[in-house]
Write a protein that holds these residues in place. Structure first.
Motif, PDB file in Angstrom:
ATOM      1  N   ARG A  27       5.537   4.816   5.261  1.00 46.13           N
ATOM      2  CA  ARG A  27       6.114   4.503   6.576  1.00 46.13           C
ATOM      3  C   ARG A  27       7.600   4.176   6.467  1.00 46.13           C
ATOM      4  N   GLU A  28       8.044   3.751   5.307  1.00 46.85           N
ATOM      5  CA  GLU A  28       9.450   3.362   5.128  1.00 46.85           C
ATOM      6  C   GLU A  28      10.323   4.467   4.526  1.00 46.85           C
ATOM      7  N   ILE A  29       9.740   5.266   3.629  1.00 46.89           N
ATOM      8  CA  ILE A  29      10.508   6.303   2.937  1.00 46.89           C
ATOM      9  C   ILE A  29      10.205   7.656   3.574  1.00 46.89           C
ATOM     10  N   PRO A  30      11.224   8.403   3.959  1.00 48.24           N
ATOM     11  CA  PRO A  30      10.981   9.714   4.587  1.00 48.24           C
ATOM     12  C   PRO A  30      10.187  10.641   3.657  1.00 48.24           C
ATOM     13  N   THR A  83       0.843  -1.203   0.000  1.00 45.91           N
ATOM     14  CA  THR A  83       0.000   0.000   0.000  1.00 45.91           C
ATOM     15  C   THR A  83       0.873   1.246   0.000  1.00 45.91           C
ATOM     16  N   PHE A  84       0.245   2.378  -0.316  1.00 49.13           N
ATOM     17  CA  PHE A  84       0.969   3.641  -0.232  1.00 49.13           C
ATOM     18  C   PHE A  84       1.383   3.921   1.211  1.00 49.13           C
ATOM     19  N   GLY A  85       0.526   3.582   2.154  1.00 49.82           N
ATOM     20  CA  GLY A  85       0.861   3.777   3.567  1.00 49.82           C
ATOM     21  C   GLY A  85       2.117   3.013   3.953  1.00 49.82           C
ATOM     22  N   GLY A  99       7.358  17.584   6.814  1.00 44.45           N
ATOM     23  CA  GLY A  99       6.414  18.267   7.687  1.00 44.45           C
ATOM     24  C   GLY A  99       4.968  17.847   7.470  1.00 44.45           C
ATOM     25  N   TRP A 100       4.706  17.052   6.435  1.00 47.14           N
ATOM     26  CA  TRP A 100       3.345  16.577   6.187  1.00 47.14           C
ATOM     27  C   TRP A 100       3.019  15.451   7.152  1.00 47.14           C
ATOM     28  N   THR A 101       1.731  15.226   7.347  1.00 49.83           N
ATOM     29  CA  THR A 101       1.280  14.080   8.139  1.00 49.83           C
ATOM     30  C   THR A 101       1.001  12.908   7.203  1.00 49.83           C
ATOM     31  N   MET A 102       0.891  11.731   7.775  1.00 51.66           N
ATOM     32  CA  MET A 102       0.529  10.558   6.980  1.00 51.66           C
ATOM     33  C   MET A 102      -0.831  10.772   6.319  1.00 51.66           C
ATOM     34  N   GLU A 103      -1.759  11.358   7.047  1.00 49.10           N
ATOM     35  CA  GLU A 103      -3.098  11.607   6.503  1.00 49.10           C
ATOM     36  C   GLU A 103      -3.029  12.519   5.279  1.00 49.10           C
ATOM     37  N   GLU A 104      -2.216  13.561   5.350  1.00 45.62           N
ATOM     38  CA  GLU A 104      -2.067  14.463   4.208  1.00 45.62           C
ATOM     39  C   GLU A 104      -1.454  13.737   3.007  1.00 45.62           C
TER      40      GLU A 104
END
Length: 54
Positions: A19-22, A13-15, A30-35
């Motif tokens: 989670r692995e790539i900065p 998944t994109f998530g 500075g973005w959130t995972m949700e963004e």
């Protein structure tokens, strides 16, 4: 610009990928995972994610 692909790293998944790539590698420091996911799913559908994910 010329690039040379050295390897492919598949993700389910994109998530998983985010989670692995900065985020800074995507110029999104500075973005959130949700963004990150909201913007991604505005371009790619979850069906495409299922189709092309690992």
């Amino acid at each position: 610009m010329k690039v040379k692909v050295m390897a492919l790293q598949p993700y389910e998944t994109f998530g998983d990928m985010y989670r692995e790539i900065p985020f800074s590698f995507f110029d999104c420091e500075g973005w959130t995972m949700e963004e990150m996911l909201e913007v991604t799913y505005a371009i790619y559908t979850k069906e495409q994610e299922r189709q092309w994910g690992r």
